[in-house]
Write an enzyme that holds these catalytic residues in place. Sequence first.
Site, mmCIF file in Angstrom:
data_model
loop_
_atom_site.group_PDB
_atom_site.id
_atom_site.type_symbol
_atom_site.label_atom_id
_atom_site.label_comp_id
_atom_site.label_asym_id
_atom_site.label_seq_id
_atom_site.Cartn_x
_atom_site.Cartn_y
_atom_site.Cartn_z
ATOM 1 C CE1 TYR A 46 6.608 -0.929 5.931
ATOM 2 C CE2 TYR A 46 4.927 0.781 5.837
ATOM 3 C CZ TYR A 46 6.229 0.381 5.652
ATOM 4 O OH TYR A 46 7.152 1.282 5.217
ATOM 5 N N GLY B 48 0.831 -1.199 0.000
ATOM 6 C CA GLY B 48 0.000 0.000 0.000
ATOM 7 C C GLY B 48 0.869 1.253 0.000
ATOM 8 C CB ILE B 49 0.233 4.903 0.353
ATOM 9 C CG1 ILE B 49 -0.578 4.858 -0.949
ATOM 10 C CG2 ILE B 49 1.127 6.143 0.358
ATOM 11 C CD1 ILE B 49 -1.341 6.134 -1.267
ATOM 12 C CG HIS B 50 5.314 1.094 1.990
ATOM 13 N ND1 HIS B 50 6.660 1.092 2.066
ATOM 14 C CD2 HIS B 50 5.005 0.770 0.712
ATOM 15 C CE1 HIS B 50 7.171 0.785 0.888
ATOM 16 N NE2 HIS B 50 6.184 0.572 0.048
ATOM 17 C CB ALA B 51 7.205 4.706 5.727
#
Lengths: 85, 536
Positions: free
Chosen positions: B122, A13-16
């Site tokens: 996450y 997904g839109i991770h860091a």
Amino acid sequence: MRTFEYAIIDELGIHARPAGMLVKEVKKFDSKITLSAKGKTMDAGKLMMIMGMGIKQGDVVTVSAEGEDEDTAIAAIEKFFKENL
Amino acid sequence: MESYTGKSIFQKVAVGRIFYYEKNENIVKRNRIEETEGEIKRFEAAKLVALGQLDRIYQKALKEVGEDNAAVFEVHKMMMEDEDYLESIHSMVREQKVNAEYAVAMTGDNFAKMFSQMDDEYMKARAADVKDISERLVSVLLGNGTDMGALKEPVILVADDLAPSETVQLDKSKILAFVTRYGSSNSHTAILARTMNIPAVIGVDISKEWNGKMAAVDGYTGTVYIEPDFDCMERMKNRIAEDEKKRQLMQELKGKETVTKAGRKIHLYANIGNVADTVSALQNDAEGIGLFRSEFLYLEAKDFPSEEEQFQAYKTVAESMGGKKVIIRTLDIGADKQVDYFNLDKEDNPAMGYRAIRICLSQPEIFRTQLRAILRASSFGNISIMFPMIISVKEVREAKRILEEVKEELKEKEVPYQDVETGIMIETPAAVFESGELAKEVDFFSIGTNDLTQYTLAIDRQNPKLDHIYDPHHPAVLKAIKMVVDNAHEHGAWVGICGELGADLTLTKTFVEMGLDELSVSPSFVLPVRNEICNL
């Protein structure tokens, strides 16, 4: 105002990191750029908020840009999504 | 008594107590603050330091563990600049009148909570990142590990390594010597030691146990003595006394002309990195400023420095030097000098990348602002302009064209300026080979031997593993210098050296014989070089 829709392909997904890169990209433009997903709309220049949206693989996001450079902004950001997310 | 050896950076001796520097645990207390705006400023300053730390960690990680693993530090930097995060801290300080440490810790907890409540594994882990950046900010605010301002007596500073963000905060009058485990002879700490005129030994197997112990640092042999015995102390004290005598001898050279016995005059100038350095240039009797590195204006700022800010800095130096020559080098950002707001891309090979004049010619608006500021300041002293990293005649013409345009602009607005000499740095082999053609375009050359050595020998000067073959005395470098001098003189330009090599006393004679017109050195080397020249 210009907009586009995009379904996230990246498995995290839109991770860091991409969120960080997105914010960097957004800050290059003067237009007000927002990111909407899951019924929420956020300023796309705010990293923590974007991360906090928890956008995952398969989620559909809508990006809008409004301002003098909206045409170039939306093109650049759409390209960014296609290449990174 | 125990002794350890490393590589010496500056030949001098110091005796004193050791301060072992490492990061500490943070304990945050809530305090009431009346001066809230001052507190915000303190926070903003701490944020800059923390961002600097992160940048350095990122660069190090990039080299050691690769881009994917290093990316987390870049994200940390961006989180630290997140608008909501900063706004939360600011408003807590302003509205609840709490100290910055407390505001950071609370804000960090709040944001961490937001992440830890997410249903995504996450993202949950990102809570740790927010805590981490907050912890870093608190450390800086508390002065843990980074604030040496608390030093009461002068000390020998022992550390693994010191980042520019850390040394920036040093109270320079409290440092007798540096001893570090890491670093190369061209690292930041090494250059700082040379500028400060204090002994420094690098590559030493340091130990935490040393903290508070008496020690002697012998910069002549690169030896560190822990708890030195009586004999050793006597030897060191004698050495210090000798050095002091030498220093006094040097003082006698003040006010004297820099002329060889045969009557050849050499212009002996100083290199400075900020406005405050002008004081040491004057104290050491420099005959001018041969290199005013303008980068500090950009490195110390959060955004592009305004024309007015720059103008004030250049004007102050020009006035302080009272009509003596001041050569301002235009922006030399890039490579090892990075600034966030320039948004420079990460490069595989920054030393050969987008830097210095290349940035200025591609983003002329940045360049124009600086040129306007320099020209305006030219009415207040004797200013010259120098362009860095030149590789072609085309670049010089382009830079000069922009300079002329800026002059026209000022003329139209009736803003006064003086005619300034223009020159270029000779740092690339291309500029060496083209020096004949280049000399027709400018009034002077200044040879930047640090980069010229790096590019001629193809040796990254930041890489400590290559330190032993980074040889500025390499015949190729010396031949390059000779070639530049001859070509400059043939076409009517004067030529100087402003790199570290200019202060190398073993080469002073060679340089004078080659025909160099000027040497520009760290302020502390002005008098030793004058001594050398007067005795030739």
